[in-house]
Design a protein around this motif. Sequence first.
Motif, PDB file in Angstrom:
ATOM      1  N   TYR A 134       0.830  -1.206   0.000  1.00  0.00           N
ATOM      2  CA  TYR A 134       0.000   0.000   0.000  1.00  0.00           C
ATOM      3  C   TYR A 134       0.864   1.255   0.000  1.00  0.00           C
ATOM      4  CZ  TYR A 134      -3.921  -3.081   1.199  1.00  0.00           C
ATOM      5  OH  TYR A 134      -4.875  -4.066   1.194  1.00  0.00           O
ATOM      6  N   CYS A 135       1.925   1.238   0.775  1.00  0.00           N
ATOM      7  CA  CYS A 135       2.838   2.384   0.828  1.00  0.00           C
ATOM      8  C   CYS A 135       3.498   2.623  -0.528  1.00  0.00           C
ATOM      9  CB  CYS A 135       3.906   2.161   1.899  1.00  0.00           C
ATOM     10  SG  CYS A 135       3.312   2.261   3.597  1.00  0.00           S
ATOM     11  N   THR A 136       3.877   1.542  -1.195  1.00  0.00           N
ATOM     12  CA  THR A 136       4.503   1.662  -2.514  1.00  0.00           C
ATOM     13  C   THR A 136       3.519   2.225  -3.531  1.00  0.00           C
ATOM     14  OG1 THR A 136       6.042  -0.167  -2.093  1.00  0.00           O
ATOM     15  CG2 THR A 136       5.601   0.385  -4.391  1.00  0.00           C
ATOM     16  N   SER A 137       2.257   1.777  -3.484  1.00  0.00           N
ATOM     17  CA  SER A 137       1.237   2.300  -4.391  1.00  0.00           C
ATOM     18  C   SER A 137       1.017   3.786  -4.164  1.00  0.00           C
ATOM     19  CB  SER A 137      -0.084   1.538  -4.192  1.00  0.00           C
ATOM     20  OG  SER A 137       0.067   0.175  -4.505  1.00  0.00           O
ATOM     21  N   PHE A 138       0.984   4.201  -2.899  1.00  0.00           N
ATOM     22  CA  PHE A 138       0.823   5.613  -2.572  1.00  0.00           C
ATOM     23  C   PHE A 138       2.023   6.409  -3.067  1.00  0.00           C
ATOM     24  CE2 PHE A 138       1.758   9.100   0.394  1.00  0.00           C
ATOM     25  CZ  PHE A 138       0.623   9.885   0.203  1.00  0.00           C
ATOM     26  N   PHE A 139       3.211   5.856  -2.910  1.00  0.00           N
ATOM     27  CA  PHE A 139       4.423   6.529  -3.358  1.00  0.00           C
ATOM     28  C   PHE A 139       4.423   6.722  -4.874  1.00  0.00           C
ATOM     29  CE2 PHE A 139       8.820   6.001  -4.958  1.00  0.00           C
ATOM     30  CZ  PHE A 139       9.364   7.172  -4.462  1.00  0.00           C
ATOM     31  N   MET A 140       4.007   5.698  -5.609  1.00  0.00           N
ATOM     32  CA  MET A 140       3.961   5.790  -7.069  1.00  0.00           C
ATOM     33  C   MET A 140       2.954   6.847  -7.513  1.00  0.00           C
ATOM     34  SD  MET A 140       4.193   1.696  -7.902  1.00  0.00           S
ATOM     35  CE  MET A 140       4.170   1.850  -9.682  1.00  0.00           C
ATOM     36  N   GLU A 141       1.816   6.905  -6.852  1.00  0.00           N
ATOM     37  CA  GLU A 141       0.813   7.918  -7.166  1.00  0.00           C
ATOM     38  C   GLU A 141       1.345   9.309  -6.859  1.00  0.00           C
ATOM     39  OE1 GLU A 141      -2.868   9.274  -8.579  1.00  0.00           O
ATOM     40  OE2 GLU A 141      -1.924   7.290  -8.659  1.00  0.00           O
ATOM     41  N   LEU A 142       2.069   9.435  -5.774  1.00  0.00           N
ATOM     42  CA  LEU A 142       2.658  10.718  -5.384  1.00  0.00           C
ATOM     43  C   LEU A 142       3.660  11.198  -6.436  1.00  0.00           C
ATOM     44  CD1 LEU A 142       2.462  12.533  -2.786  1.00  0.00           C
ATOM     45  CD2 LEU A 142       4.609  11.476  -2.073  1.00  0.00           C
ATOM     46  N   VAL A 143       4.494  10.284  -6.913  1.00  0.00           N
ATOM     47  CA  VAL A 143       5.481  10.623  -7.940  1.00  0.00           C
ATOM     48  C   VAL A 143       4.792  11.038  -9.235  1.00  0.00           C
ATOM     49  CG1 VAL A 143       7.267   9.659  -9.440  1.00  0.00           C
ATOM     50  CG2 VAL A 143       7.309   9.191  -6.987  1.00  0.00           C
ATOM     51  N   ALA A 144       3.761  10.294  -9.642  1.00  0.00           N
ATOM     52  CA  ALA A 144       3.061  10.588 -10.891  1.00  0.00           C
ATOM     53  C   ALA A 144       2.384  11.952 -10.845  1.00  0.00           C
ATOM     54  CB  ALA A 144       2.042   9.492 -11.186  1.00  0.00           C
ATOM     55  N   VAL A 145       1.787  12.296  -9.702  1.00  0.00           N
ATOM     56  CA  VAL A 145       1.011  13.532  -9.591  1.00  0.00           C
ATOM     57  C   VAL A 145       1.902  14.762  -9.411  1.00  0.00           C
ATOM     58  CG1 VAL A 145      -0.667  14.779  -8.178  1.00  0.00           C
ATOM     59  CG2 VAL A 145      -1.045  12.376  -8.733  1.00  0.00           C
ATOM     60  N   TYR A 146       2.930  14.646  -8.587  1.00  0.00           N
ATOM     61  CA  TYR A 146       3.702  15.828  -8.219  1.00  0.00           C
ATOM     62  C   TYR A 146       5.034  15.968  -8.955  1.00  0.00           C
ATOM     63  CZ  TYR A 146       0.358  16.570  -4.471  1.00  0.00           C
ATOM     64  OH  TYR A 146      -0.791  16.800  -3.768  1.00  0.00           O
ATOM     65  N   ALA A 147       5.613  14.874  -9.407  1.00  0.00           N
ATOM     66  CA  ALA A 147       6.904  14.963 -10.096  1.00  0.00           C
ATOM     67  C   ALA A 147       6.766  14.995 -11.610  1.00  0.00           C
ATOM     68  CB  ALA A 147       7.800  13.798  -9.690  1.00  0.00           C
ATOM     69  N   PHE A 148       5.655  14.436 -12.145  1.00  0.00           N
ATOM     70  CA  PHE A 148       5.487  14.349 -13.595  1.00  0.00           C
ATOM     71  C   PHE A 148       4.147  14.917 -14.054  1.00  0.00           C
ATOM     72  CE2 PHE A 148       8.625  11.147 -12.602  1.00  0.00           C
ATOM     73  CZ  PHE A 148       9.528  11.246 -13.645  1.00  0.00           C
ATOM     74  N   ASN A 149       3.642  15.891 -13.356  1.00  0.00           N
ATOM     75  CA  ASN A 149       2.339  16.462 -13.680  1.00  0.00           C
ATOM     76  C   ASN A 149       2.481  17.515 -14.785  1.00  0.00           C
ATOM     77  OD1 ASN A 149      -0.254  17.409 -13.780  1.00  0.00           O
ATOM     78  ND2 ASN A 149      -0.400  17.888 -11.602  1.00  0.00           N
ATOM     79  N   LYS A 150       2.045  17.169 -16.005  1.00  0.00           N
ATOM     80  CA  LYS A 150       2.153  18.102 -17.126  1.00  0.00           C
ATOM     81  C   LYS A 150       1.214  19.290 -16.968  1.00  0.00           C
ATOM     82  CE  LYS A 150       2.737  16.882 -21.300  1.00  0.00           C
ATOM     83  NZ  LYS A 150       2.549  16.337 -22.660  1.00  0.00           N
ATOM     84  N   ARG A 151       0.089  19.095 -16.275  1.00  0.00           N
ATOM     85  CA  ARG A 151      -0.871  20.175 -16.107  1.00  0.00           C
ATOM     86  C   ARG A 151      -0.301  21.314 -15.276  1.00  0.00           C
ATOM     87  NH1 ARG A 151      -6.563  16.913 -14.874  1.00  0.00           N
ATOM     88  NH2 ARG A 151      -6.658  15.789 -16.878  1.00  0.00           N
ATOM     89  N   ALA A 152       0.644  20.988 -14.421  1.00  0.00           N
ATOM     90  CA  ALA A 152       1.258  22.027 -13.598  1.00  0.00           C
ATOM     91  C   ALA A 152       2.162  22.933 -14.411  1.00  0.00           C
ATOM     92  CB  ALA A 152       2.054  21.387 -12.463  1.00  0.00           C
ATOM     93  N   GLN A 153       2.530  22.470 -15.623  1.00  0.00           N
ATOM     94  CA  GLN A 153       3.360  23.255 -16.544  1.00  0.00           C
ATOM     95  C   GLN A 153       4.678  23.686 -15.901  1.00  0.00           C
ATOM     96  OE1 GLN A 153       0.901  26.466 -18.011  1.00  0.00           O
ATOM     97  NE2 GLN A 153      -0.254  25.117 -19.361  1.00  0.00           N
TER      98      GLN A 153
END
Length: 205
Positions: free
Chosen positions: A47-66
């Motif tokens: 569960y922690c790993t899944s949360f970590f992957m989601e965190l990376v996808a949203v905050y480190a690779f978020n194209k919408r944030a430009q």
Amino acid sequence: CLRCIKDWTAHNRTCPTCRMVVSDRQSFSASRKLTESLSNFVKFRRYCTSFFMELVAVYAFNKRAQTPLQSELVGSLMEMISQRRVKKGEGAVSTRAFTPFHSDAIDTTPTVRSFLLQLLLKHSTKEANNRVQQYFEITQKAAREHACGSEEELGEIFVQCFEDSITCSAALSREPIFVRRLQFALENLHTDPHSLLYLQAVASA
């Protein structure tokens, strides 16, 4: 663990800790309480790993944030998918799961995981392209050093990820890109079949 003690006593009839002789009739089993605790522990880490992957996808690779990719951050994430094992004075590159738990065992044979690759392919920046090349070189080197035949699997996964990226780009683009991608394929299918450029050409064909 239970498997370790069974493997040990299969070849050694002494306890690895106290060196007392273990009877041939001795049987080993894990208690129910311990088994349940270990199972809950594994689930918690998953569960922690899944949360970590989601965190990376949203905050480190978020194209919408430009916001541009941060080179130092992406570099740290790249280091998480590989590890150099030192054996007999030589270092061999091995792959490992994309997880925040560094104590997890590295792969016995190179394993290509597409999570980080797919995130990188969503960005067309120079930094992202360089990291895709780096990821390809890491996994390719690991496959070659282990001589386990997984280099074909590596190529297949990269081609699939490139195809997904092209399809997504075509869906979002207002202009047809397939003619341009076909031209790219025809220009680069003659390159080294073990190169990243060749795999991109195959995916574009």
